[in-house]
Design a protein around this motif. Structure first.
Motif, PDB file in Angstrom:
ATOM      1  N   ASN A  52       0.838  -1.207   0.000  1.00 27.23           N
ATOM      2  CA  ASN A  52       0.000   0.000   0.000  1.00 27.23           C
ATOM      3  C   ASN A  52       0.867   1.249   0.000  1.00 27.23           C
ATOM      4  N   LYS A  53       1.922   1.221   0.791  1.00 28.00           N
ATOM      5  CA  LYS A  53       2.848   2.359   0.856  1.00 28.00           C
ATOM      6  C   LYS A  53       3.541   2.556  -0.497  1.00 28.00           C
ATOM      7  N   ILE A  54       3.972   1.460  -1.097  1.00 26.12           N
ATOM      8  CA  ILE A  54       4.636   1.540  -2.397  1.00 26.12           C
ATOM      9  C   ILE A  54       3.675   2.054  -3.465  1.00 26.12           C
ATOM     10  N   ASP A  55       2.408   1.657  -3.368  1.00 29.39           N
ATOM     11  CA  ASP A  55       1.415   2.152  -4.321  1.00 29.39           C
ATOM     12  C   ASP A  55       1.297   3.677  -4.257  1.00 29.39           C
ATOM     13  N   ILE A  56       1.420   4.224  -3.051  1.00 26.62           N
ATOM     14  CA  ILE A  56       1.399   5.684  -2.904  1.00 26.62           C
ATOM     15  C   ILE A  56       2.577   6.295  -3.650  1.00 26.62           C
ATOM     16  N   TYR A  57       3.752   5.692  -3.507  1.00 30.16           N
ATOM     17  CA  TYR A  57       4.938   6.186  -4.210  1.00 30.16           C
ATOM     18  C   TYR A  57       4.717   6.148  -5.723  1.00 30.16           C
ATOM     19  N   ILE A  58       4.118   5.064  -6.192  1.00 28.67           N
ATOM     20  CA  ILE A  58       3.872   4.927  -7.634  1.00 28.67           C
ATOM     21  C   ILE A  58       2.917   6.019  -8.110  1.00 28.67           C
ATOM     22  N   MET A  59       1.848   6.246  -7.361  1.00 29.37           N
ATOM     23  CA  MET A  59       0.878   7.263  -7.763  1.00 29.37           C
ATOM     24  C   MET A  59       1.483   8.663  -7.753  1.00 29.37           C
ATOM     25  N   LEU A  60       2.449   8.891  -6.862  1.00 29.39           N
ATOM     26  CA  LEU A  60       3.076  10.202  -6.772  1.00 29.39           C
ATOM     27  C   LEU A  60       4.142  10.427  -7.836  1.00 29.39           C
TER      28      LEU A  60
END
Length: 232
Positions: free
Chosen positions: A154-162
């Protein structure tokens, strides 16, 4: 408008602005400024920011305020390194437990990824991607491992979206779906050494798509004036 509806509206407007990269990573979310521009009280704004913080999109820094998540390159690399080790641990524990039903579920996830890519729907793609990886993780039978990996992804997904570039009309195609197919084939044939190699390559490619883009964004001079313009 009911309080819950106002809070939900503020939450989605902030969230969409962050995901669409209209608010840069590292930008402070000032309650008073948002209140004036959206013409709402500060309480629903505070609650909306709290929800975004719980999702990992906003960092709450004591005595400073709330800021859009802005990870360093080192933090991104550490997240991917930990994900790799935990995922390999899960695969080693689950490889001989996986059956055809599991592989069919993975293939369904890959089909969903394909549709999401065609639609340029980032959140849909990331959901399908996580579901693909979590099939083997859950099959490992380790509740804590599944929980930790779920939170980390979930944390990595935030990085991807950013930071990821593909959804910015990039001419390149993500390598993930093709690599997922190779991973499933290695799982089916129980080739552990080959599987570990493929997973390492897969995670490294995912990291490469972010590594050079972290810290690319600059702080804007005006946040909500430019973003929302006139009040609705």
């Amino acid at each position: 408008m009911k309080k819950s509806s106002i809070e939900k509206t503020v939450y989605f407007r902030l969230r969409n602005a962050i995901l669409k990269r209209q608010i840069a990573p590292g930008t402070q979310l000032v309650e008073l400024t948002i209140s004036k521009e959206l013409d709402v009280s500060r309480t629903p704004i505070r609650n909306a920011i709290k929800l975004l913080s719980e999702e990992g999109m906003v960092d709450m820094i004591p005595n400073r305020g709330a800021f859009v998540a802005n990870p360093t390159k080192s933090e991104v690399e550490q997240a991917y390194q930990l994900r790799l080790e935990l995922e390999l641990m899960a695969i080693r524990a689950s490889l001989y437990k996986l059956d055809e039903e599991d592989f069919e579920e993975m293939c369904a996830c890959m089909q969903e990824e394909k549709l999401a890519l065609e639609a340029k729907d980032m959140e849909r793609y990331l959901k399908a991607n996580k579901s693909f990886h979590m099939v083997a993780v859950k099959k490992a039978g380790n509740t804590f491992l599944a929980e930790f990996l779920g939170v980390l992804m979930n944390k990595i997904d935030i990085y991807i979206m950013l930071f990821d570039s593909f959804f910015d009309n990039s001419p390149t195609t993500p390598k993930g779906p093709c690599e997922h197919l190779a991973i499933v084939e290695a799982m089916r044939s129980k080739r552990m050494e080959e599987l570990e190699r493929l997973v390492r390559i897969h995670v490294e490619h995912a990291l490469e798509s972010l590594r050079d883009r972290v810290r690319e964004y600059k702080m804007p001079n005006e946040i909500f004036k430019e973003l929302y313009g006139k009040k609705q």
